[in-house]
Design a protein around this motif. Structure first.
Motif, PDB file in Angstrom:
ATOM      1  N   PRO A 106       0.827  -1.215   0.000  1.00  0.00           N
ATOM      2  CA  PRO A 106       0.000   0.000   0.000  1.00  0.00           C
ATOM      3  C   PRO A 106       0.856   1.257   0.000  1.00  0.00           C
ATOM      4  CG  PRO A 106       0.108  -0.941   2.195  1.00  0.00           C
ATOM      5  CD  PRO A 106       0.817  -1.913   1.297  1.00  0.00           C
ATOM      6  N   VAL A 107       0.367   2.282  -0.659  1.00  0.00           N
ATOM      7  CA  VAL A 107       1.100   3.541  -0.767  1.00  0.00           C
ATOM      8  C   VAL A 107       0.229   4.672  -0.237  1.00  0.00           C
ATOM      9  CG1 VAL A 107       2.246   5.163  -2.326  1.00  0.00           C
ATOM     10  CG2 VAL A 107       2.323   2.702  -2.795  1.00  0.00           C
ATOM     11  N   ARG A 108       0.811   5.515   0.608  1.00  0.00           N
ATOM     12  CA  ARG A 108       0.113   6.682   1.133  1.00  0.00           C
ATOM     13  C   ARG A 108       0.791   7.950   0.608  1.00  0.00           C
ATOM     14  NH1 ARG A 108       1.115   3.550   5.579  1.00  0.00           N
ATOM     15  NH2 ARG A 108       2.639   5.011   6.437  1.00  0.00           N
ATOM     16  N   ALA A 109       0.009   8.809   0.022  1.00  0.00           N
ATOM     17  CA  ALA A 109       0.515  10.105  -0.435  1.00  0.00           C
ATOM     18  C   ALA A 109       0.202  11.139   0.633  1.00  0.00           C
ATOM     19  CB  ALA A 109      -0.121  10.494  -1.765  1.00  0.00           C
ATOM     20  N   CYS A 110       1.236  11.785   1.139  1.00  0.00           N
ATOM     21  CA  CYS A 110       1.063  12.761   2.220  1.00  0.00           C
ATOM     22  C   CYS A 110       0.749  14.140   1.644  1.00  0.00           C
ATOM     23  CB  CYS A 110       2.329  12.820   3.074  1.00  0.00           C
ATOM     24  SG  CYS A 110       2.230  14.003   4.441  1.00  0.00           S
ATOM     25  N   GLY A 111      -0.139  14.866   2.326  1.00  0.00           N
ATOM     26  CA  GLY A 111      -0.547  16.174   1.835  1.00  0.00           C
ATOM     27  C   GLY A 111       0.185  17.338   2.452  1.00  0.00           C
ATOM     28  N   CYS A 112       1.240  17.076   3.247  1.00  0.00           N
ATOM     29  CA  CYS A 112       1.983  18.194   3.835  1.00  0.00           C
ATOM     30  C   CYS A 112       2.755  18.942   2.743  1.00  0.00           C
ATOM     31  CB  CYS A 112       2.936  17.694   4.923  1.00  0.00           C
ATOM     32  SG  CYS A 112       4.441  16.895   4.320  1.00  0.00           S
ATOM     33  N   THR A 113       3.161  20.156   3.050  1.00  0.00           N
ATOM     34  CA  THR A 113       3.799  20.998   2.038  1.00  0.00           C
ATOM     35  C   THR A 113       5.096  20.393   1.520  1.00  0.00           C
ATOM     36  OG1 THR A 113       4.857  22.264   3.825  1.00  0.00           O
ATOM     37  CG2 THR A 113       2.788  23.120   2.927  1.00  0.00           C
ATOM     38  N   TRP A 114       5.883  19.779   2.401  1.00  0.00           N
ATOM     39  CA  TRP A 114       7.161  19.205   1.971  1.00  0.00           C
ATOM     40  C   TRP A 114       6.941  18.015   1.050  1.00  0.00           C
ATOM     41  CZ3 TRP A 114      10.258  14.799   2.339  1.00  0.00           C
ATOM     42  CH2 TRP A 114      11.606  15.001   2.037  1.00  0.00           C
ATOM     43  N   CYS A 115       6.033  17.121   1.418  1.00  0.00           N
ATOM     44  CA  CYS A 115       5.784  15.935   0.590  1.00  0.00           C
ATOM     45  C   CYS A 115       5.174  16.313  -0.756  1.00  0.00           C
ATOM     46  CB  CYS A 115       4.882  14.946   1.334  1.00  0.00           C
ATOM     47  SG  CYS A 115       5.712  14.050   2.667  1.00  0.00           S
ATOM     48  N   ARG A 116       4.332  17.319  -0.774  1.00  0.00           N
ATOM     49  CA  ARG A 116       3.752  17.747  -2.053  1.00  0.00           C
ATOM     50  C   ARG A 116       4.829  18.311  -2.972  1.00  0.00           C
ATOM     51  NH1 ARG A 116      -0.407  20.296   0.956  1.00  0.00           N
ATOM     52  NH2 ARG A 116       0.341  22.334   0.236  1.00  0.00           N
ATOM     53  N   LYS A 117       5.778  19.047  -2.406  1.00  0.00           N
ATOM     54  CA  LYS A 117       6.823  19.638  -3.233  1.00  0.00           C
ATOM     55  C   LYS A 117       7.792  18.609  -3.797  1.00  0.00           C
ATOM     56  CE  LYS A 117       6.896  24.310  -1.246  1.00  0.00           C
ATOM     57  NZ  LYS A 117       6.780  25.039  -2.519  1.00  0.00           N
ATOM     58  N   GLN A 118       8.056  17.533  -3.034  1.00  0.00           N
ATOM     59  CA  GLN A 118       9.028  16.556  -3.517  1.00  0.00           C
ATOM     60  C   GLN A 118       8.384  15.220  -3.921  1.00  0.00           C
ATOM     61  OE1 GLN A 118      10.586  13.666  -1.564  1.00  0.00           O
ATOM     62  NE2 GLN A 118       8.651  13.714  -0.454  1.00  0.00           N
ATOM     63  N   GLY A 119       7.052  15.186  -3.985  1.00  0.00           N
ATOM     64  CA  GLY A 119       6.357  14.011  -4.494  1.00  0.00           C
ATOM     65  C   GLY A 119       6.438  12.807  -3.583  1.00  0.00           C
ATOM     66  N   GLY A 120       6.380  13.025  -2.282  1.00  0.00           N
ATOM     67  CA  GLY A 120       6.517  11.922  -1.339  1.00  0.00           C
ATOM     68  C   GLY A 120       5.370  10.926  -1.419  1.00  0.00           C
ATOM     69  N   ALA A 121       5.702   9.649  -1.513  1.00  0.00           N
ATOM     70  CA  ALA A 121       4.734   8.558  -1.486  1.00  0.00           C
ATOM     71  C   ALA A 121       5.328   7.486  -0.570  1.00  0.00           C
ATOM     72  CB  ALA A 121       4.488   8.004  -2.889  1.00  0.00           C
ATOM     73  N   TRP A 122       4.624   7.132   0.474  1.00  0.00           N
ATOM     74  CA  TRP A 122       5.224   6.384   1.568  1.00  0.00           C
ATOM     75  C   TRP A 122       4.505   5.067   1.846  1.00  0.00           C
ATOM     76  CZ3 TRP A 122       9.540   8.953   2.768  1.00  0.00           C
ATOM     77  CH2 TRP A 122       9.585  10.320   2.476  1.00  0.00           C
ATOM     78  N   PHE A 176      13.633  13.362   7.900  1.00  0.00           N
ATOM     79  CA  PHE A 176      13.748  12.839   6.552  1.00  0.00           C
ATOM     80  C   PHE A 176      15.228  12.655   6.236  1.00  0.00           C
ATOM     81  CE2 PHE A 176       9.706  14.951   6.810  1.00  0.00           C
ATOM     82  CZ  PHE A 176       8.843  14.080   6.143  1.00  0.00           C
ATOM     83  N   VAL A 177      15.613  11.443   5.902  1.00  0.00           N
ATOM     84  CA  VAL A 177      17.017  11.102   5.661  1.00  0.00           C
ATOM     85  C   VAL A 177      17.323  11.325   4.177  1.00  0.00           C
ATOM     86  CG1 VAL A 177      18.769   9.304   5.825  1.00  0.00           C
ATOM     87  CG2 VAL A 177      16.935   9.420   7.532  1.00  0.00           C
ATOM     88  N   ILE A 178      18.246  12.234   3.899  1.00  0.00           N
ATOM     89  CA  ILE A 178      18.507  12.687   2.537  1.00  0.00           C
ATOM     90  C   ILE A 178      19.951  12.419   2.153  1.00  0.00           C
ATOM     91  CG2 ILE A 178      18.403  14.667   0.971  1.00  0.00           C
ATOM     92  CD1 ILE A 178      16.509  15.995   3.031  1.00  0.00           C
ATOM     93  N   CYS A 179      20.160  11.853   0.981  1.00  0.00           N
ATOM     94  CA  CYS A 179      21.518  11.687   0.467  1.00  0.00           C
ATOM     95  C   CYS A 179      22.027  13.048   0.012  1.00  0.00           C
ATOM     96  CB  CYS A 179      21.542  10.706  -0.692  1.00  0.00           C
ATOM     97  SG  CYS A 179      23.173  10.556  -1.463  1.00  0.00           S
ATOM     98  N   SER A 180      23.173  13.469   0.526  1.00  0.00           N
ATOM     99  CA  SER A 180      23.712  14.785   0.186  1.00  0.00           C
ATOM    100  C   SER A 180      24.302  14.826  -1.219  1.00  0.00           C
ATOM    101  CB  SER A 180      24.785  15.189   1.206  1.00  0.00           C
ATOM    102  OG  SER A 180      24.236  15.299   2.500  1.00  0.00           O
ATOM    103  N   THR A 181      24.527  13.656  -1.826  1.00  0.00           N
ATOM    104  CA  THR A 181      25.092  13.618  -3.176  1.00  0.00           C
ATOM    105  C   THR A 181      24.026  13.767  -4.251  1.00  0.00           C
ATOM    106  OG1 THR A 181      26.912  12.211  -2.429  1.00  0.00           O
ATOM    107  CG2 THR A 181      26.473  12.266  -4.801  1.00  0.00           C
ATOM    108  N   CYS A 182      22.975  12.936  -4.169  1.00  0.00           N
ATOM    109  CA  CYS A 182      21.958  12.945  -5.228  1.00  0.00           C
ATOM    110  C   CYS A 182      20.647  13.589  -4.797  1.00  0.00           C
ATOM    111  CB  CYS A 182      21.691  11.533  -5.741  1.00  0.00           C
ATOM    112  SG  CYS A 182      20.982  10.408  -4.505  1.00  0.00           S
TER     113      CYS A 182
END
Length: 209
Positions: free
Chosen positions: A87-103, A135-141
């Protein structure tokens, strides 16, 4: 320790990391439920962050967490095959909307991640709002494979489905966006304790602890 140099970004300002880094907690969900697990690889784009997701499958072949997927175009598979349904949940917060978060997450799942580059700033953490999830982010990519919430000394994780790899599963996307803006912090943490992945381990490649 090199771990002390990882960045924690909050509202565009750097603040110190906690004395015990969030990736130091390693737990295992204890359950007597009749599950086996499918191992699914994934990671960021450049390969700096790699993980293995162990997703639960009911031992009963007719369990509801299995779904029929479209038949493979390969001539060796002429009929439909059952694949794991995630199952996939799409979050409606501003950060997830901007980066297309699907969790996605599951209380019986396990997440084991390793960070290849052990130099300072190879991984960043970003938090906003209530500051209860990192949110854990790779600093390279720049890819965010997962987020972690530390609750009562234990780490819980939610996974970015866009970073999953392989074809042993199908994604079941829900319609609409999840809205947690009016959720109290206490309720938010309680929800994560029963819905997010409770077995989390994140290590650097040369970390033997």
């Amino acid at each position: 320790s090199r771990l002390a140099f990882l960045r924690l970004v909050r509202k565009e300002k750097r603040i110190p990391l906690p004395a015990k880094p969030f990736w130091r907690t390693s737990t295992r969900a204890l359950s007597s439920r009749p599950f086996r697990h499918l191992r699914i690889p994934g990671g960021c784009h450049c390969g700096n962050i790699r993980y293995e997701l162990e997703w639960p499958i009911a031992r009963d072949a007719d369990a509801p967490n299995r779904a029929d997927a479209e038949a493979s175009t390969s001539s060796s598979l002429a009929s439909k095959e059952a694949k794991l349904k995630i199952p996939v949940r799409a979050c409606g917060c501003t950060w997830c909307r901007k980066q297309g978060g699907a969790w996605t997450s599951h209380i019986e799942a396990r997440l084991t991640a390793r960070i290849r580059d052990n130099t300072a700033d190879s991984v960043s953490k970003y938090e906003f709002g209530t500051g209860t999830a990192h949110f854990v982010i790779c600093s390279t990519c720049g890819i965010t494979p997962f987020a972690i919430s530390s609750i009562e000394g234990k780490d819980y994780a939610v996974l970015n489905v866009n970073t999953l790899e392989g074809d042993d599963f199908v994604l079941s996307r829900s319609s609409g966006l999840a809205d947690y803006d009016d959720e109290e912090v206490e309720d938010r943490l309680a929800r994560r304790k029963v819905r997010w992945i409770p077995s989390v381990s994140v290590r650097f490649d040369d970390d033997t602890s």
